[in-house]
Motif scaffolding. Structure first.
Motif, short mmCIF file in Angstrom:
data_model
loop_
_atom_site.label_atom_id
_atom_site.label_comp_id
_atom_site.label_asym_id
_atom_site.label_seq_id
_atom_site.Cartn_x
_atom_site.Cartn_y
_atom_site.Cartn_z
N THR A 36 -3.91 19.05 -10.19
CA THR A 36 -4.23 20.06 -11.19
C THR A 36 -4.59 21.38 -10.54
N LEU A 71 -5.71 13.43 -9.39
CA LEU A 71 -5.38 14.41 -10.42
C LEU A 71 -6.08 15.74 -10.18
N SER A 75 1.43 20.15 -19.99
CA SER A 75 0.21 20.20 -20.81
C SER A 75 -0.49 21.54 -20.66
N PHE A 96 -7.80 15.79 -17.97
CA PHE A 96 -6.81 14.88 -17.42
C PHE A 96 -7.49 13.67 -16.79
N VAL A 133 -2.72 11.04 -18.05
CA VAL A 133 -1.50 11.52 -17.39
C VAL A 133 -0.60 10.39 -16.92
N VAL A 145 1.16 17.20 -16.13
CA VAL A 145 0.08 18.19 -16.02
C VAL A 145 0.61 19.58 -16.32
N VAL A 150 -5.70 14.02 -21.94
CA VAL A 150 -4.38 13.50 -21.58
C VAL A 150 -4.53 12.40 -20.53
N ALA A 183 -10.44 17.55 -14.49
CA ALA A 183 -9.69 16.43 -13.94
C ALA A 183 -10.69 15.34 -13.54
#
Length: 323
Positions: free
Chosen positions: A60, A56, A154, A100, A122, A151, A120, A51
């Motif tokens: 996460t 995030l 994914s 992320f 996010v 999240v 990703v 992350a």
């Protein structure tokens, strides 16, 4: 059972003969080989997640719990705008299954990520139609709830059935906390008279929060300066706007306000809040929820009302209990 035992004994004898091992030792080898051959499947390695951004990171880690290994790049209090990848960052990224980051240009170095795993953005996935210029999307709890779902969706394909079911449970709890956070925040801001629902900051960071709860954000330096240079003409415009806005406090992004904010404070006659706002991620020693509640309490108290600290603590406890 007797037949199976005879077969196993025969295998032991064959292994012992071919490897010239004592029979007792070869029995252990045979059992290990038999187990490895499919009686007990070998455990697979955990997914490796990275992350980039501070908020995030907490989302996460909360969702992954013990089901995945999570590495966070930007520490609490770090600035995502100026962050540069270190060699250690690149090493873990090269081994990652999922990376992320918020997207929307929040962390320019995220454009240089190279990984065999999936990257990703996010925030961009959660808000596909957003076309504004403020990448700090998580300050709106509705956006945070959407990012939680991104999240989770994914991560889910990388997990086994039992871990995936547990992830779904944590996801539901996490979304519920942010829904409760939204209700709590709305109540805090509604305690302010409409004329005082104003937040004076240096740069545009809280537009998503302001839009969600009907606040006026005055980003002084972004609106009235070029490159952040405060000329006399800029100071005059800022002073006029701020003094006519209903603002009672100037909010700083740092515990020690810079000279520019001090000049504006002196010109407008407004004090600078004793507590800073944490606009770029989570603050040291806090998580995504407690950082959000601290920010709201700083704004509400600075604008003349009183924040519900007990409710904030309850939200933080509910969030912390998810892992």
């Amino acid at each position: 059972m007797a037949k199976d035992h005879a077969i196993t004994k025969m295998i032991i004898i064959l292994i012992s003969s071919s490897m010239r091992l004592p029979l007792a030792h070869s029995a252990g080898v045979c059992v290990a080989l038999a187990l490895g051959a499919g009686v007990v499947p070998a455990s697979s390695a955990q997914p490796v997640l990275v992350a980039v951004d501070g908020t995030l990171c907490d989302l996460t880690k909360t969702l992954a719990a013990a089901a995945a290994s999570v590495t966070c790049l930007i520490p609490p209090g770090g600035d995502p705008h100026s962050y540069r990848l270190k060699p250690s960052d690149r090493a873990v990224i090269a081994k990652s299954d999922l990376i992320f980051h918020i997207g929307f240009g929040l962390t320019p170095s995220a454009k240089k990520l190279k990984s065999p795993g999936t990257v990703v953005a996010v925030g961009e996935v959660a808000l596909p139609s957003y076309g504004g210029s403020d990448p700090h999307v998580w300050h709106d709890p509705v956006n945070s709830a959407r990012m939680i779902r991104v999240v989770s969706s994914s991560l889910a394909p990388l997990l086994g059935d039992s871990d995936r079911a547990a992830l779904q449970q944590r996801t539901a709890k996490a979304v519920a906390v942010f829904e409760a956070l939204q209700a709590w925040q709305a109540k805090q801001f509604s305690s302010l008279p409409s004329a005082q629902r104003v937040m004076v900051t240096d740069h545009k960071t809280y537009s998503h929060l302001a839009d969600r709860f009907g606040l006026v954000e005055i980003a002084m330096l972004d609106s009235h300066t070029t490159g952040g240079v405060l000329r006399p003409s800029s100071l005059k415009k800022i002073t006029e706007e701020v003094t006519n806005s209903g603002a009672k406090t100037i909010f700083s992004p740092a515990a020690f306000p810079n000279k520019t904010l001090k000049r504006i404070s002196k010109s407008t006659g407004l004090p600078i809040a004793k507590s800073p706002l944490y606009g770029e991620g989570i603050s040291a020693g806090r998580n995504a929820v407690s950082t959000a509640t601290v920010n709201v309490c700083t704004i509400v108290n600075g604008q003349g009302s009183s924040c519900d600290v007990s409710g904030a603590n309850q939200l933080n406890a509910e969030w912390s209990s998810i892992r």
